[in-house]
Design an enzyme around this catalytic site. Sequence first.
Site, mmCIF file in Angstrom:
data_model
loop_
_atom_site.group_PDB
_atom_site.id
_atom_site.type_symbol
_atom_site.label_atom_id
_atom_site.label_comp_id
_atom_site.label_asym_id
_atom_site.label_seq_id
_atom_site.Cartn_x
_atom_site.Cartn_y
_atom_site.Cartn_z
ATOM 1 N N CYS A 215 0.882 -1.185 0.000
ATOM 2 C CA CYS A 215 0.000 0.000 0.000
ATOM 3 C C CYS A 215 0.912 1.225 0.000
ATOM 4 O O CYS A 215 1.077 1.900 1.024
ATOM 5 C CB CYS A 215 -0.926 -0.014 1.206
ATOM 6 S SG CYS A 215 -1.929 -1.516 1.360
ATOM 7 N N ALA A 216 1.500 1.513 -1.139
ATOM 8 C CA ALA A 216 2.676 2.375 -1.190
ATOM 9 C C ALA A 216 2.388 3.874 -1.136
ATOM 10 O O ALA A 216 3.198 4.636 -0.609
ATOM 11 C CB ALA A 216 3.474 2.059 -2.454
ATOM 12 N N ALA A 217 1.297 4.329 -1.722
ATOM 13 C CA ALA A 217 1.047 5.773 -1.818
ATOM 14 C C ALA A 217 0.875 6.392 -0.425
ATOM 15 O O ALA A 217 0.324 5.753 0.469
ATOM 16 C CB ALA A 217 -0.200 6.024 -2.666
ATOM 17 N N PRO A 218 1.372 7.622 -0.245
ATOM 18 C CA PRO A 218 1.956 8.530 -1.243
ATOM 19 C C PRO A 218 3.447 8.354 -1.479
ATOM 20 O O PRO A 218 4.054 9.135 -2.213
ATOM 21 C CB PRO A 218 1.671 9.909 -0.639
ATOM 22 C CG PRO A 218 1.735 9.679 0.837
ATOM 23 C CD PRO A 218 1.145 8.300 1.055
ATOM 24 N N GLY A 219 4.082 7.347 -0.858
ATOM 25 C CA GLY A 219 5.426 6.984 -1.261
ATOM 26 C C GLY A 219 6.546 7.298 -0.293
ATOM 27 O O GLY A 219 7.712 7.023 -0.587
ATOM 28 N N LYS B 171 7.370 5.907 2.589
ATOM 29 C CA LYS B 171 8.063 4.693 3.030
ATOM 30 C C LYS B 171 8.720 3.984 1.853
ATOM 31 O O LYS B 171 9.801 3.406 1.998
ATOM 32 C CB LYS B 171 7.083 3.774 3.763
ATOM 33 C CG LYS B 171 6.459 4.396 5.001
ATOM 34 C CD LYS B 171 5.487 3.445 5.669
ATOM 35 C CE LYS B 171 4.741 4.133 6.812
ATOM 36 N NZ LYS B 171 3.798 5.165 6.315
ATOM 37 N N ASP C 196 -4.730 -3.847 -6.588
ATOM 38 C CA ASP C 196 -5.403 -4.008 -5.298
ATOM 39 C C ASP C 196 -4.730 -5.145 -4.539
ATOM 40 O O ASP C 196 -4.727 -6.293 -4.996
ATOM 41 C CB ASP C 196 -6.887 -4.321 -5.517
ATOM 42 C CG ASP C 196 -7.684 -4.351 -4.225
ATOM 43 O OD1 ASP C 196 -7.070 -4.355 -3.139
ATOM 44 O OD2 ASP C 196 -8.924 -4.372 -4.310
ATOM 45 N N ASP D 236 1.874 -1.478 5.152
ATOM 46 C CA ASP D 236 1.400 -0.349 5.949
ATOM 47 C C ASP D 236 -0.080 -0.200 5.608
ATOM 48 O O ASP D 236 -0.448 0.493 4.676
ATOM 49 C CB ASP D 236 2.194 0.909 5.604
ATOM 50 C CG ASP D 236 1.817 2.085 6.481
ATOM 51 O OD1 ASP D 236 1.731 1.905 7.706
ATOM 52 O OD2 ASP D 236 1.582 3.183 5.932
ATOM 53 N N CYS E 36 -1.305 3.216 11.570
ATOM 54 C CA CYS E 36 -1.171 4.460 12.341
ATOM 55 C C CYS E 36 -2.417 4.630 13.212
ATOM 56 O O CYS E 36 -3.037 5.692 13.230
ATOM 57 C CB CYS E 36 -0.947 5.658 11.432
ATOM 58 S SG CYS E 36 -2.218 5.912 10.166
#
Length: 441
Positions: free
Chosen positions: A266-270, A272, A317, A335, A388
């Site tokens: 779940c990379a966005a917004p990038g 990490k 997805d 994440d 988070c």
Amino acid sequence: MNIRQQALETLLRINYEGAYSNLETKKVLSTNDIKAEDGRLYLNIVYGCLQNRSYLDYIIKQQSSKPIKELHKEVSEILRIAIYQIYFLDKIPDYAIVNEAVNLTVEVQPQAKGFVNGVLRNIMRKIEKNGKDFKFENWDNEKEAQSIRYSLPLWIIYKYYETYGDQAAEEMIPLLNEKPPFTIRCNTLKTTMEELMEELQALGVEPVQGSLSPNAIHITNLGVFENSIEETPLYRNGHFAIQDQAALVTVDRLDPKPGDRVLDMCAAPGGKTTYISQLMENKGEIVGRDVSSNRLKLIAEATQRLGCTNIVLEAQDGCEFQKDDQEAFDKILLDAPCSGLGVIRRKPEIRYHITKKDRKELVKIQADLLENAVGCLKHEGQLLYSTCTVNRDENENQIKNILIRHPELKVVPDKKGNDFTQTSPLTDLSDGFFMCLLKKD
């Protein structure tokens, strides 16, 4: 530009149109010619009203002849803006605040002029008689008092007590309405900590190295950075990224190495994703995925600015497993999307919008993502699960459930010997993140 009118328009968009506070305020400051001092006041009013909305409504309720729900939305927001300034800001005289509120009411809801003036005059008389202090001793239930004073729904108060314990939660809850620290990540692909600290000092700010992550820097005196950090050469040239220490710790715990093949599910917004690239020294491969192709564009922009060259972006997805991913990655960062209760300081509207139904849906999505992550992980590979939030159903319980379903997984304790790492505003001022590192036998 009338700063209070701009704050009113922003609050209306956030509270009634679903806008995000961080994106909305950034847009206003970047598209308008606003002086630094006015920009600080604007941010102070917007975030102050969001953080203290229930408390402000509690004050209005005591002095208003009409329930807050029956007031026109512009009127209720004007009252909140005025009362926030009266109770929390010291530089502006109360009479000037009231006059400004009445004038603003004349512009947007002129028929409510007398009502707004009357409510605010009543509040000022009450302050003259009893002061501004919130008297906790007048409440039989301390948690209910905290819920009102700090504008946190009671269920969130209980989540913090469950996660951190009585003493830490009692100290932490007032911090959730304070401005979070401004933290950046040194991009060692382009500079060093020593060089960046010197360059920041030359700009007139005060950098302090963080204690949770070796690449974190707190800026304690923003100076020229207040409203224009993304316009500075240091930022444009990719010497740093804006990122909280807790977010850095998740990647530090995963500990990606040069030559690894890593999946960021779940990379966005990038933030990490690019930090993984930094620690891998651009060697190996990172597959960064997100369900939103538009959000992947944010990662692409960041990779170019920061000099990351080993990231492959894919719109996918994570809840849908691909056969080619079977045991294909050395390390995986999940994440997961979550209720966000650990970043309330940055997104104060979360406290009003997240519902029980939302949380149940998120738990299901997280479980599906975890299941697929296990399938993607090589034997002897490592998976870092993080959120988070402080909700145990999204954190500890997810780990317990995946361990039951997959006995080949083992928890890798952190440096303190804990199975779970939980950061908080009390630990070096970081956001409230949960993380757990798993290894696949």
